[in-house]
Design a protein around this motif. Structure first.
Motif, mmCIF file in Angstrom:
data_model
loop_
_atom_site.group_PDB
_atom_site.id
_atom_site.type_symbol
_atom_site.label_atom_id
_atom_site.label_comp_id
_atom_site.label_asym_id
_atom_site.label_seq_id
_atom_site.Cartn_x
_atom_site.Cartn_y
_atom_site.Cartn_z
ATOM 1 N N SER A 15 72.994 32.185 -0.013
ATOM 2 C CA SER A 15 73.015 31.889 1.419
ATOM 3 C C SER A 15 72.967 33.146 2.274
ATOM 4 O O SER A 15 72.805 33.048 3.493
ATOM 5 N N TYR A 16 73.100 34.314 1.642
ATOM 6 C CA TYR A 16 73.071 35.552 2.422
ATOM 7 C C TYR A 16 72.229 36.606 1.705
ATOM 8 O O TYR A 16 72.556 37.011 0.583
ATOM 9 N N LEU A 17 71.151 37.017 2.306
ATOM 10 C CA LEU A 17 70.246 38.083 1.862
ATOM 11 C C LEU A 17 69.487 37.757 0.585
ATOM 12 O O LEU A 17 68.264 37.911 0.541
ATOM 13 N N MET A 18 70.190 37.328 -0.474
ATOM 14 C CA MET A 18 69.469 37.180 -1.736
ATOM 15 C C MET A 18 70.215 36.277 -2.700
ATOM 16 O O MET A 18 71.430 36.094 -2.601
ATOM 17 N N ASP A 19 69.457 35.709 -3.620
ATOM 18 C CA ASP A 19 70.007 34.957 -4.746
ATOM 19 C C ASP A 19 69.684 35.781 -5.990
ATOM 20 O O ASP A 19 68.551 35.783 -6.477
ATOM 21 N N ILE A 20 70.665 36.516 -6.467
ATOM 22 C CA ILE A 20 70.419 37.455 -7.559
ATOM 23 C C ILE A 20 69.999 36.721 -8.826
ATOM 24 O O ILE A 20 69.102 37.172 -9.555
ATOM 25 N N GLU A 21 70.603 35.588 -9.094
ATOM 26 C CA GLU A 21 70.264 34.849 -10.308
ATOM 27 C C GLU A 21 68.831 34.339 -10.266
ATOM 28 O O GLU A 21 68.105 34.392 -11.263
ATOM 29 N N ALA A 22 68.390 33.869 -9.107
ATOM 30 C CA ALA A 22 67.033 33.340 -8.965
ATOM 31 C C ALA A 22 66.001 34.433 -8.733
ATOM 32 O O ALA A 22 64.799 34.195 -8.860
ATOM 33 N N GLY A 23 66.460 35.627 -8.376
ATOM 34 C CA GLY A 23 65.530 36.729 -8.120
ATOM 35 C C GLY A 23 64.759 36.557 -6.830
ATOM 36 O O GLY A 23 63.578 36.931 -6.752
ATOM 37 N N THR A 24 65.407 35.997 -5.798
ATOM 38 C CA THR A 24 64.760 35.809 -4.504
ATOM 39 C C THR A 24 65.587 36.479 -3.412
ATOM 40 O O THR A 24 66.796 36.665 -3.560
ATOM 41 N N ALA A 25 64.925 36.844 -2.312
ATOM 42 C CA ALA A 25 65.620 37.500 -1.206
ATOM 43 C C ALA A 25 64.936 37.165 0.108
ATOM 44 O O ALA A 25 63.724 36.932 0.157
ATOM 45 N N GLU A 26 65.731 37.142 1.152
ATOM 46 C CA GLU A 26 65.261 36.936 2.522
ATOM 47 C C GLU A 26 66.054 37.917 3.382
ATOM 48 O O GLU A 26 67.245 37.719 3.605
ATOM 49 N N ILE A 27 65.407 38.989 3.840
ATOM 50 C CA ILE A 27 66.151 40.090 4.440
ATOM 51 C C ILE A 27 65.497 40.574 5.728
ATOM 52 O O ILE A 27 64.333 40.278 6.002
ATOM 53 N N VAL A 28 66.260 41.319 6.493
ATOM 54 C CA VAL A 28 65.743 42.063 7.635
ATOM 55 C C VAL A 28 66.142 43.516 7.407
ATOM 56 O O VAL A 28 67.315 43.861 7.398
ATOM 57 N N GLU A 29 65.139 44.354 7.140
ATOM 58 C CA GLU A 29 65.402 45.727 6.712
ATOM 59 C C GLU A 29 65.728 46.665 7.859
ATOM 60 O O GLU A 29 66.423 47.669 7.661
#
Length: 306
Positions: free
Chosen positions: A163-177
């Motif tokens: 729910s925040y920045l990334m799902d490490i187990e799934a290997g996905t991310a949604e970020i603002v750099e």
């Protein structure tokens, strides 16, 4: 010192664990009986947060209240604590500094009203003081199961894995750099356990000397570093990442709201807060006052994921 911990979820249990290692007496205020906590030797008092008489009765003789409840229950608790002559109140504010929040904050969840209530009681003839513990982002947001796996933040909509920045187990991310000004987006972080250790160390300083806000930090990293380290600890494979430009966040929020994708609405609201550096603590004041050496984000990642 007699301490009341309001709530019986994961955060309250963490506080209880570390306070139990001290000489201070404490009780846990819970809406329902918690036999698993009683079995640990903790004193659990079942309370009705809508009943002032009940709250005031259970707060008699309490010096310090540490709250992990929010909204109207916390407002009622604040009123009861002040009437019961509690000397200091720690509200459920374990995120970024309240001063960083905008007006009409969509992530407020009743916190502004609670802070207003604390200010009200601080100006009475026998004032009740309060202290906020600002700690940024919990490492455990990036854990398996997210904060929800620890029973933390279940009502926020952003406690689940990914729910925040990334799902490490799934290997996905949604970020603002980057921020709108072009600077790297930075967040301060700490583990839930280290927050408990910081809190107990602060109690040893004497709560009557506390300022209105303590800030603490386990690590401070750019969002890009957080993602890079997560990829490294998972073997080096690049995550499937959606990098959102700061100027596009409002459009993403509007799109998610239009389609009533409330899970995404919550995620984008958290990204907006991150871009606004609401979770960035530049000069934490508690670290220098206590003998707590927090685990770094990299060491926590390795311990949890490697």
């Amino acid at each position: 010192m007699r301490i009341a911990i309001a709530g019986s979820g994961g955060l309250a249990q963490t506080f209880a664990h570390y306070i139990n290692e001290t000489a201070h007496q404490f009780v846990i205020l819970s809406r329902v009986a918690r036999p698993q906590l009683t079995a640990l030797g903790y004193q659990v008092l079942v309370v009705d947060y809508d009943d002032q008489t009940d709250l005031q009765f259970n707060l008699r003789g309490i010096d310090l209240v540490i709250s992990t409840v929010s909204g109207n229950p916390q407002i009622n608790l604040i009123d009861a604590a002040a009437v019961s002559n509690v000397r200091r109140f720690v509200p459920a504010e374990f995120e970024g500094p309240p001063s960083r929040r905008p007006n009409n904050d969509p992530l407020d969840r009743g916190r502004a009203a609670c802070l207003d209530r604390l200010r009200h009681w601080s100006h009475k003839r026998r004032p009740m003081r309060s202290t906020i513990f600002s700690c940024g982002v919990f490492y455990e947001r990036f854990a398996r199961g997210g904060l929800a796996a620890m029973g933390i933040g279940l009502s926020t909509g952003v406690s689940y894995q990914g729910s925040y920045l990334m799902d490490i187990e799934a290997g996905t991310a949604e970020i603002v750099e980057r921020t709108l000004s072009g600077e790297a987006t930075t967040i301060s972080m700490v583990s839930v356990n280290d927050l408990g250790r910081f809190l107990v160390a602060a109690i040893a300083l004497d709560p009557q000397t506390w300022p209105g806000e303590f800030s603490m930090q386990g690590d401070r990293r750019t969002v890009a570093e957080v993602l890079q380290w997560a990829e490294t600890v998972r073997g080096g494979a690049q995550f499937s990442t959606d990098v959102i430009e700061p100027g596009d966040l409002a459009a993403h929020l509007q799109h998610a709201t239009y389609y009533q994708d409330w899970i995404k609405v919550h995620r984008i609201q958290e990204l907006i807060a991150t871009e606004q550096r609401r979770y960035d603590l530049v000069n934490p004041n508690l670290n220098a006052l206590v003998n707590v050496i927090p685990i770094t984000f990299w060491d926590w990642l390795k311990a949890h994921w490697a």
